[in-house]
Write a protein that holds these residues in place. Structure first.
Motif, mmCIF file in Angstrom:
data_model
loop_
_atom_site.group_PDB
_atom_site.id
_atom_site.type_symbol
_atom_site.label_atom_id
_atom_site.label_comp_id
_atom_site.label_asym_id
_atom_site.label_seq_id
_atom_site.Cartn_x
_atom_site.Cartn_y
_atom_site.Cartn_z
ATOM 1 N N GLY A 363 7.662 7.745 44.337
ATOM 2 C CA GLY A 363 8.573 8.936 42.921
ATOM 3 C C GLY A 363 7.749 10.044 42.378
ATOM 4 N N VAL A 364 8.459 10.912 41.115
ATOM 5 C CA VAL A 364 8.197 12.076 40.958
ATOM 6 C C VAL A 364 6.426 12.028 40.690
ATOM 7 C CG1 VAL A 364 8.609 13.946 38.029
ATOM 8 C CG2 VAL A 364 10.392 12.483 39.995
ATOM 9 N N ARG A 365 5.565 12.964 41.282
ATOM 10 C CA ARG A 365 4.558 13.119 41.100
ATOM 11 C C ARG A 365 4.418 14.462 40.751
ATOM 12 N NH1 ARG A 365 1.341 10.066 41.015
ATOM 13 N NH2 ARG A 365 -0.156 10.144 42.048
ATOM 14 N N PRO A 366 2.596 14.948 39.566
ATOM 15 C CA PRO A 366 2.539 16.332 38.929
ATOM 16 C C PRO A 366 3.466 17.583 40.059
ATOM 17 C CG PRO A 366 0.961 14.792 38.916
ATOM 18 C CD PRO A 366 1.592 13.707 39.639
ATOM 19 N N GLN A 367 3.039 17.232 41.298
ATOM 20 C CA GLN A 367 3.179 18.361 42.240
ATOM 21 C C GLN A 367 5.336 18.414 42.335
ATOM 22 O OE1 GLN A 367 0.054 17.924 45.551
ATOM 23 N NE2 GLN A 367 0.344 20.257 45.230
ATOM 24 N N THR A 368 5.368 17.862 42.402
ATOM 25 C CA THR A 368 7.153 18.127 42.238
ATOM 26 C C THR A 368 7.671 18.044 41.008
ATOM 27 O OG1 THR A 368 6.484 14.999 42.905
ATOM 28 C CG2 THR A 368 9.288 16.052 42.470
ATOM 29 N N ARG A 369 6.473 17.507 39.750
ATOM 30 C CA ARG A 369 7.432 18.633 38.555
ATOM 31 C C ARG A 369 7.434 19.519 38.940
ATOM 32 N NH1 ARG A 369 4.050 14.536 36.296
ATOM 33 N NH2 ARG A 369 5.420 12.746 36.364
ATOM 34 N N GLU A 370 5.601 20.422 39.023
ATOM 35 C CA GLU A 370 5.585 21.943 39.384
ATOM 36 C C GLU A 370 6.146 22.771 40.039
ATOM 37 O OE1 GLU A 370 1.500 22.226 40.289
ATOM 38 O OE2 GLU A 370 1.551 23.764 42.000
ATOM 39 N N ALA A 371 7.341 21.358 41.197
ATOM 40 C CA ALA A 371 7.961 22.402 42.394
ATOM 41 C C ALA A 371 8.871 22.356 41.818
ATOM 42 C CB ALA A 371 7.650 21.286 43.400
#
Ligand SMILES: Nc1nc2c(ncn2[C@@H]2O[C@H](COP(=O)(O)OP(=O)(O)OP(=O)(O)O)[C@@H](O)[C@H]2O)c(=O)[nH]1
Length: 779
Positions: A363-371
Motif C-alpha cells: 500500500g501507500v508508504r511515505p515515499q509514495t506520498r512524496e512521489a
C-alpha cells in the motif's frame, strides 16, 4: 456508428473528465477510463439530458457493458480476441495536434514572489527570423549579454549584474519544456508589474551594487562598515549582504544566480505546422522496494527493437521502448532512495508522465506520498502502477482507496487517474501499462519541432578517464547532431560522438530521445538545460560568461559563510563552522548530498561547502581542504594520484561513503560535537531557615532543617523569600553541632553560611541544586 472518447467529450462539453464519466455511467454506458470510446449520440444524450436514442431508451436497460478501453483497444479483455494493433490502437498517422492557446502572462507569478519563492529569471530574448522558416515565425535566441545590459540599466561590468527590467516569461510550473507557447516576451515584463524591482546578479561586487542601486560607493562602503564588514570596491558580496544593503537603502531587489539564468525556460516559438508528435517521457517513482527497478527491467524487456538486436545492455540512465506497432516510450531511470529526492524531482521535470509504483501487498508508504507530491508539483499527469499483484495478500483495491486519499481517484471510480494492475515478476499488465501511457500521452498532445536547433536537459553526467565528460542529454526540442556546438550551464562542447541507450553510435537524436554525448569540455550538472548555439565561439563565450558568474558567486558565498554571517548577523554569536570539500561520482549524487546537508540545522554550527565537484579526490582538493581547514567527504569516489599521501602530510581528513545517509549521520555527529554543551540543573534538596545566629567571625548563620533531599557543602542554592528568589549563590559552610560536615540529609538540622551573602531571614527557604554539562543534540 460515430464514436468519441471520453476526454474528447470532456473538451467538447467543457466538463471535467470525471463528470463526463459519471454522467455516462449514470446513463448505463459503463465507462471506465478517459480514453474509453462511446457512441457519440448516446453520449450527447447523457451529457445534455436530451432524450436517449432508441438503443437505450426502448427498454431502459443498459447496454452490455463495454470492455474497459485498454482491454477493448488492445485486446486484453477477458476472452476478447486480440485485435490487430494498427487499426485499434491509434490512427496510423496521428492527427496533427491543434495549437494550444497561448497562455496569458502570469502576473502574480512574475512579480511578487513571496518569501522563498523564485522570481522569474530572464535572459534577453531577441526575436530573429529563423532561416528557412515559415514567414512570420520567430525563432527566439538567448543573448544573456544583452540581458545583463538590459534596457535602461547601466552597462554592467563583465559578469556584472543585469540592469533593466527582466523580460523572461514566468517559469511554468514544474519547468516543463514542451513547446514554445509564449508570444511576446515583453508581455511578461516584470518591471511593468513592479517598476521598482532591481535585478542583481548573485556575486555582485560593491561597485556593481552601488551602480545598480543608484547609490554612491562611499555610502555603500560606510554602510558595510557599520555592519562590521570591511569591503573594497571590487569585492564580491554575498547574497545576504546585498539583501541587507538593499533593505537599508529601501530598495527592492531580485538576486539572480547564473544557474537560474542558464536553466530558466527558454522561449521558443514554433509554428503549429512545424510541430510533430513525440514519444512521451516517463519517470517511474515510488516507495523503496515497491518494484521500480523490477518494473523498469520488465518493461525494458518488452522493447521489440532491442529484442531484435538480441537484447540490450543499458548504457545510460534512460531508455526507450519500441512497441510492435512502432510507437515509442522513453523511460528515465530514477533511483529509489529518499536521499535522491532532488534527482527524482528533476526527473519529473523532464518528464511528461509520472508512473507511481505502489506495491499491492504494502500500500501507500511515505515515499509514495512524496512521489505524488513531486509529480503534482511538476504538474505532470500521474499513472498509478499497482505492482506485485501476483503476490498472495495483494490488495489492489486497498491501494486505490489509499491513493484516493492522496487526491488520485481511479478512473473506474469516477476519478481522473489511470490505475493499472501489474506484476513485474509475471509481466502481467505491462502491455496495459504501456498502452495506458501512450493513451495519456495522446491526451497530452505531446509535440515538438524536430527541425529546430536542439535543446534539452542533462539527465546524468560523469567524467570518464578515457572519454572525458560523458553527458546524457534528453533532447526535448529539435534534433541534436554530430558537430553541433552545445552549451549547458557553464559547460560547452562540440558534439563529437553520440550513442543511444543501447550504446549504438548515432548521428542524430530527435525529440524525447536520450543520448550519451561526448565532446563537452567539463561535466555539466544533472538537470542543467542544454542547448545548441550557432557555433563554438558562441558556445564558449556563453559558457565562459556563466563560469565567471559562478566563480564570483562562489567567492561571495565563501565570504558570506566565513564573514558576513558571523559579523553582520552577529546575534548568532559563537558561530562554529565546519568546512567541507564534497566529491561524488556523478552530479546527481552530489546534488542529493548537498541537499541533505542543507537540511541539517545550522543555527549554531554552520556547514560551509568550500568545493563540491564530480570525480576522484585530487591533490588540489586536498590543498583546498588544507587551506580552508576542511574535511573531505567522498561519495563513491576515492583519492587519486598522490592525494592520499598529501592528505596524510597535511593532516586532512578524508571520509568515504557509499550511502548518503551514512555520510549525513556522521556529519550530524561532527556538528553535534561542535555544539557547546548544555548546562542542566538538578534540584537535590530543600531546606527551611528556622533561626538566625550572628557570629562575628563567620557572619550570618542560618539554622536550618533539611525538608527533603539533601544539602552538600559547596552546593548551589537559591534563597527564596515570599516565593521570590532573593539570592542565587553557594553554600560556604555546612555544620552540624559545630562540626563541619560534607552533607546533611532530609529530616536533620544544620547550620548554613552562604558565601558573600548575609541577609538571610527566618522563614526563608533554600533550593539546593547541582549543575552538570550535557552534550547537545542537533535538533
Ligand atoms: N512477487 C513480486 N515481487 C516483486 C515484483 N516486483 C518487484 N518484486 C520484488 O520486490 C523487491 C524489490 O524490488 P525492486 O525492483 O528492487 O524495488 P525498487 O522499488 O526498485 O527498490 P529500490 O531501488 O530499493 O527503491 C525485489 O525482491 C523484487 O524481486 C512483483 O511484481 N511481484
Amino acid at each position: 456508428m460515430a464514436k468519441k472518447r471520453v476526454h474528447e467529450l470532456a473538451k467538447q462539453y467543457d466538463m471535467p473528465t470525471s463528470e463526463v464519466i459519471k454522467r455516462l455511467n449514470a446513463a448505463g454506458l459503463q465507462v471506465k477510463a478517459a480514453a474509453t470510446a462511446v457512441d457519440e449520440k448516446l453520449a450527447d444524450a447523457a451529457l445534455t439530458g436530451k432524450p436517449k436514442p432508441k438503443a437505450i431508451a426502448s427498454n431502459g436497460a443498459a447496454k452490455k457493458p463495454a470492455a474497459p478501453v485498454l482491454q477493448q483497444r488492445a485486446g486484453f479483455g477477458h476472452g476478447t480476441a486480440r485485435a490487430p494493433r494498427a487499426e485499434n490502437l491509434a490512427p496510423k498517422t496521428p492527427p496533427k495536434p491543434k495549437a494550444k492557446p497561448k497562455p496569458k502572462p502570469e502576473a502574480g507569478n512574475g512579480a511578487a514572489g513571496g518569501p522563498g519563492s523564485r522570481r522569474p529569471t530572464r535572459s534577453s530574448l531577441q526575436g530573429e527570423r529563423a532561416p528557412g522558416s515559415a514567414g512570420g515565425v520567430r525563432r527566439v535566441v538567448i543573448d544573456s549579454q544583452a540581458a545583463r545590459r538590459g534596457p535602461g540599466g547601466p552597462g554592467g561590468p563583465g559578469g556584472g549584474p543585469g540592469g533593466g527590467p527582466p523580460n523572461r516569461p514566468p517559469r511554468r510550473r514544474g519547468g516543463r519544456r514542451r513547446r514554445g507557447t509564449y508570444e511576446e516576451p515583453v508581455a511578461q515584463d516584470v518591471s511593468a508589474l513592479k517598476p521598482d524591482l532591481i535585478r542583481l546578479n548573485s556575486g555582485s561586487t560593491v561597485k556593481d551594487v552601488a551602480e545598480y542601486l543608484g547609490i554612491g560607493v562611499p555610502e555603500i562602503i560606510k554602510k558595510l562598515m557599520s555592519l562590521g564588514e570591511m569591503a573594497t570596491l571590487t569585492q564580491t558580496l554575498s547574497d545576504d549582504v546585498i539583501q541587507v544593503i538593499a533593505d537599508e537603502f529601501d530598495k527592492e531587489i531580485e538576486i539572480v544566480t547564473a544557474a537560474e539564468d542558464a536553466n530558466a525556460d527558454p522561449t521558443f516559438e514554433d509554428a503549429d505546422e512545424d510541430l510533430e508528435p513525440r514519444p512521451p517521457v516517463i519517470t517511474i517513482m515510488g516507495h523503496v522496494d515497491h518494484g521500480k527497478t523490477s518494473l523498469l527491467d520488465a518493461i525494458r524487456q518488452t522493447d521489440v527493437a532491442a529484442g531484435e538486436a538480441g537484447g540490450i545492455t543499458q548504457h545510460i540512465g534512460a531508455y526507450q521502448v519500441h512497441q510492435d506497432d512502432g510507437r515509442v516510450t522513453t523511460f528515465l531511470d530514477t533511483p529509489g532512495h529518499e536521499a535522491f529526492t532532488a534527482m527524482r524531482a528533476r526527473g519529473a521535470q523532464a518528464t511528461d508522465i509520472a508512473v507511481i509504483v505502489v506495491a499491492a501487498d504494502d500500500g501507500v508508504r511515505p515515499q509514495t506520498r512524496e512521489a505524488v507530491d513531486h509529480a503534482k508539483a511538476a504538474d505532470v499527469p500521474i499513472v498509478v502502477a499497482v505492482n506485485k499483484v501476483d503476490k498472495e495478500g495483494a490488495q489492489p483495491d486497498r491501494v486505490r482507496t489509499e491513493m484516493t486519499q492522496l487526491g488520485l481517484q481511479p478512473e473506474e471510480w469516477g476519478g481522473d487517474t489511470m490505475f493499472v494492475d501489474v506484476s513485474a515478476k509475471t509481466k502481467q499488465g505491462l502491455e496495459d501499462l504501456l498502452e495506458g501511457l501512450q493513451l495519456t500521452a495522446e491526451i497530452e498532445e505531446l509535440t515538438a519541432n524536430p527541425d529546430a536547433d536542439a535543446s534539452g536537459t542533462v539527465i546524468e553526467s560523469k567524467l570518464d578517464p578515457g572519454r572525458g565528460a560523458v553527458v546524457t542529454v534528453l533532447v526535448q526540442r529539435g534534433t541534436l547532431k554530430i558537430g553541433d556546438a552545445i552549451v549547458a550551464g557553464a559547460h560547452w562542447g562540440r558534439v563529437r560522438a553520440m550513442s543511444d541507450y543501447t550504446g549504438k553510435r548515432v548521428k542524430t537524436a530527435g525529440p524525447s530521445e536520450p543520448v550519451e554525448v561526448l565532446g563537452f569540455d567539463t561535466v555539466p550538472e544533472a538537470g542543467e538545460f542544454a542547448h545548441v548555439v550557432e557555433n563554438d565561439r558562441k558556445a564558449r563565450s556563453l559558457a565562459g560568461e556563466r563560469a565567471n558568474r559562478l566563480k564570483l558567486e562562489q567567492q561571495a558565498r565563501r565570504r558570506g559563510n566565513k564573514r558576513s554571517l558571523a559579523t553582520i548577523f552577529d546575534q548568532r554569536g559563537g558561530l562554529n563552522e565546519l568546512n567541507l570539500v564534497l566529491k561524488a561520482d556523478v552530479s546527481g549524487s552530489l546534488e542529493a548530498f548537498e541537499d541533505e546537508i542543507a537540511k541539517l540545522p545550522q543555527e549554531e554550527v554552520q556547514v560551509s561547502i568550500v568545493l563540491a565537484g564530480v570525480g576522484g579526490i585530487t591533490e588540489s582538493d586536498i590543498n583546498l581542504a588544507a587551506a580552508s581547514d576542511a574535511i573531505v567527504m567522498g561519495f563513491n569516489v576515492r583519492p587519486v594520484g598522490d592525494a592520499r599521501q598529501l592528505a596524510d602530510r597535511e593532516g586532512v581528513e578524508i571520509r568515504n561513503y557509499s550511502v548518503i545517509y551514512r555520510a549525513i549521520e556522521e556529519l550530524r555527529d561532527a556538528m553535534q560535537g561542535m555544539l557547546a554543551p548544555e548546562t542542566v540543573e538538578d534540584v537535590v534538596g530543600n531546606i527551611e531557615v528556622r533561626e538566625i545566629f550572628r557570629a562575628s567571625k563567620v557572619g550570618t548563620i542560618a539554622g536550618c532543617m533539611v525538608t527533603d533531599g539533601k544539602v552538600t557543602r559547596g552546593a548551589k542554592v537559591r534563597l527564596i523569600r515570599d516565593g521570590a528568589v532573593v539570592h542565587d549563590g553557594e553554600i560556604g559552610s555546612l555544620r552540624r553541632f559545630n562540626e563541619d560536615v560534607r552533607e546533611v540529609l532530609a529530616g536533620f538540622e544544620c547550620g548554613v553560611v552562604l558565601n558573600n551573602y548575609s541577609n538571610v531571614e527566618q522563614g526563608d527557604t533554600m533550593e539546593v541544586y547541582e549543575t552538570r554539562q550535557v552534550e547537545r543534540k542537533l535538533t
